[in-house]
Design an enzyme around this catalytic site. Structure first.
Site, short mmCIF file in Angstrom:
data_model
loop_
_atom_site.label_atom_id
_atom_site.label_comp_id
_atom_site.label_asym_id
_atom_site.label_seq_id
_atom_site.Cartn_x
_atom_site.Cartn_y
_atom_site.Cartn_z
N HIS A 140 0.76 -1.26 -0.05
CA HIS A 140 0.07 -0.07 -0.11
C HIS A 140 0.75 1.21 -0.07
O HIS A 140 1.78 1.43 0.62
CB HIS A 140 -0.97 -0.09 1.17
CG HIS A 140 -0.41 0.10 2.56
ND1 HIS A 140 -0.03 1.42 2.97
CD2 HIS A 140 -0.13 -0.81 3.63
CE1 HIS A 140 0.20 1.22 4.40
NE2 HIS A 140 0.10 -0.02 4.64
N ASP B 100 6.09 0.69 6.73
CA ASP B 100 4.50 0.58 6.55
C ASP B 100 4.13 1.78 5.64
O ASP B 100 3.61 2.64 6.09
CB ASP B 100 3.89 0.91 7.84
CG ASP B 100 2.50 0.72 7.77
OD1 ASP B 100 2.01 -0.02 6.97
OD2 ASP B 100 1.58 1.10 8.82
N GLU C 108 -5.00 2.21 2.52
CA GLU C 108 -5.07 0.99 3.35
C GLU C 108 -5.29 1.52 4.68
O GLU C 108 -5.98 0.84 5.77
CB GLU C 108 -3.88 0.05 3.25
CG GLU C 108 -3.89 -1.14 3.95
CD GLU C 108 -3.30 -1.01 5.39
OE1 GLU C 108 -3.62 -1.85 6.16
OE2 GLU C 108 -2.61 -0.02 5.88
N GLU C 109 -4.64 2.61 5.20
CA GLU C 109 -4.43 2.96 6.57
C GLU C 109 -5.66 3.29 7.17
O GLU C 109 -5.94 2.74 8.39
CB GLU C 109 -3.47 4.24 6.81
CG GLU C 109 -1.86 3.71 6.48
CD GLU C 109 -1.49 2.62 7.52
OE1 GLU C 109 -2.10 2.45 8.33
OE2 GLU C 109 -0.25 2.27 7.36
#
Length: 475
Positions: A287, A299, A333-334
């Site tokens: 992502h 991330d 995504e987050e």
């Protein structure tokens, strides 16, 4: 002898002809897999792209200028490789962080004129206090059951959920379950507190390395009860628990985030066309968005550049897969997974052509192999891949009923087998969703291993003769 010689020549000509049209006699042979592995282990390309993404673009929260810049940067990098690039439109949430500060202004035994700063950061989806902040009593709970038992005491209070992240569990190879337990408190706790009349909610940061750093993340609040919600550092959560044991305390809290109208954004899709099975697709992905506190190196910068590195490695080796390899840099995504759901909605009538999907979103730690949601009967067919990855210490295959990755979850629930790198995540949640998730935390060696695993797995799936079938449908 002449007839034998002529026959030999005709076979050679046939082989040459087959190669000239892109056919491969044994694309998953040991030599090809070794070539892919070794090439990836010598290549700095993905590490350079990670530097571009983190150092030049920076934070990439959905709806931000950083997210838009990242879309263009990744798309351009894939175009330069000769991939067929498509930008798939996605409407994404646009939440922006405002002022965030807190201090304990009263507690039992407080010396005159003393207050104590509390280090915190707003959770994604948090509501706002007035600009001048609010002052309210703090109630500390350690579970949802304890919150419920507080009853009417919660009304008008700031609730702190002091639930520690189990770093010991993470250290012993179970970082995912440790995070899952903590994220449940973060996502559900503020909503439950709001339902009992709390004016704000705080959660102890979900993660390790207690250096008084707050870990953000999404929370699930109803629009009609969007109270202020924040993560506090482990140290400040423990302080408030100790002070609560002494007696009542009050906090002055200021959080001023805003939820703006949904923004236009994109999934970046880059295809490397296949040969004789070009209508079938193998997805490899990460992502593109990140939280706004840092540059999202782990991330999920490593996941995105690892997926991009698949096409770069194969292009460099002039290898064409049988099935089309589709790199996807997911958006959002987050705090919404709109990218994953948008792709599924656009392709739900073509799922029979999705052979498999790979998603990397567990950070840049050492990969030990891969995870896959295939049936037990299919595990044996991955032995050649395990053998090829063993020399770099990545030859493990863990079969799961459900891999459970976020953006590929709709595909998996509909029956598409999903794979992930099997990564050492013991220190991942020390940086996850914090200001410390920066480029310097990523090991160049482990990123090379990551690309080697991702490329080898993608190539193997794209060329398998066996039909690995479908997973158990959950929808």
């Amino acid at each position: 002898m002449k007839s034998v010689f002529k026959k030999s020549l005709s076979l050679t000509a046939l082989a040459t002809s087959l190669l000239s049209i892109g056919a491969h006699a044994a694309p998953n042979d040991a030599d090809t897999l070794a070539q892919i592995r070794d090439s990836a282990m010598k290549d700095e390309w993905a590490y350079e792209r990670l530097s571009d993404l983190t150092d030049l673009v920076g934070p990439r929260l959905s709806g931000s200028a950083g997210a838009a810049a990242a879309v263009e940067q990744v798309a351009e990098a894939m175009r330069k490789l000769g991939a067929k690039v498509t930008l798939q439109p996605v409407k994404v949430p646009h939440w922006v962080r405002g002022e965030e500060k807190a201090e304990l202004v009263d507690y039992a035994g407080r010396p005159a004129g003393i207050s104590q700063k509390v280090v915190l950061t707003a959770l994604g989806g948090s509501g706002a206090t007035p600009a001048s902040g609010i002052t309210a009593p703090v109630i500390v709970v350690h579970s949802f059951e304890e919150l419920k038992a507080k009853g009417a005491q919660v009304k008008g209070a700031i609730v702190l959920f002091d639930v520690a992240f189990d770093q010991e569990m993470a250290d012993r190879g179970h970082a995912g379950p440790a995070y899952g337990a903590g994220s449940r408190i973060r996502t559900q706790g503020p909503k439950l507190a709001a339902e009992q009349g709390a004016v704000a909610a705080l959660v102890r940061s979900v993660g390790g390395a207690n250096y008084r750093i707050a870990h953000t993340g999404a929370t699930l609040l109803a629009d009609n009860a969007r109270i202020p919600a924040a993560a506090v550092t482990a140290e400040d959560a423990m302080l408030m628990t100790r002070l609560a044991a002494r007696g009542a305390m009050k906090m002055h809290l200021t959080l001023t985030p805003q939820t703006l109208p949904d923004a236009d954004s994109y999934n970046v899709i880059a295809d490397l066309p296949g040969s004789d099975k070009a209508d079938e697709v193998v997805i490899v992905s990460g992502h593109l968005d990140s939280w706004d506190l840092a540059t999202g190196a782990n991330d999920d910068g490593t996941g995105v550049v690892g997926a991009m590195g698949v096409i770069e490695t194969l292009k460099k080796l002039n290898l064409q897969p049988r099935r089309t390899i589709r790199v996807i840099a997911w958006m959002n995504e987050e705090n919404g997974t709109r990218g994953g759901r948008g792709y599924f909605d656009a392709n739900k009538d073509k799922l029979d052509k999705h052979f498999a999907a790979i998603e990397s979103d567990s950070g840049g730690g050492r990969p030990f192999g891969f995870i896959g949601s295939v049936t037990p009967q299919m595990v044996k067919y991955f032995d050649p891949l395990k053998t090829a990855l063993a020399p770099i210490g990545a030859g493990l295959f863990e079969r799961h009923d459900i891999a459970g990755a976020a953006d590929t979850s709709p595909l998996e629930r509909a029956g598409v087998p999903v794979f992930e790198p099997l990564v050492d995540s013991s220190s991942y949640f020390s940086y996850h969703h914090t200001p410390a998730d920066t480029f310097d935390k990523v090991s160049p060696l482990e990123l090379k291993r990551h690309v080697a695993v991702m490329t080898s797995l993608t190539w193997y799936l794209a060329n398998m003769d066996q039909n690995i079938g479908r997973t158990l449908k959950l929808d």
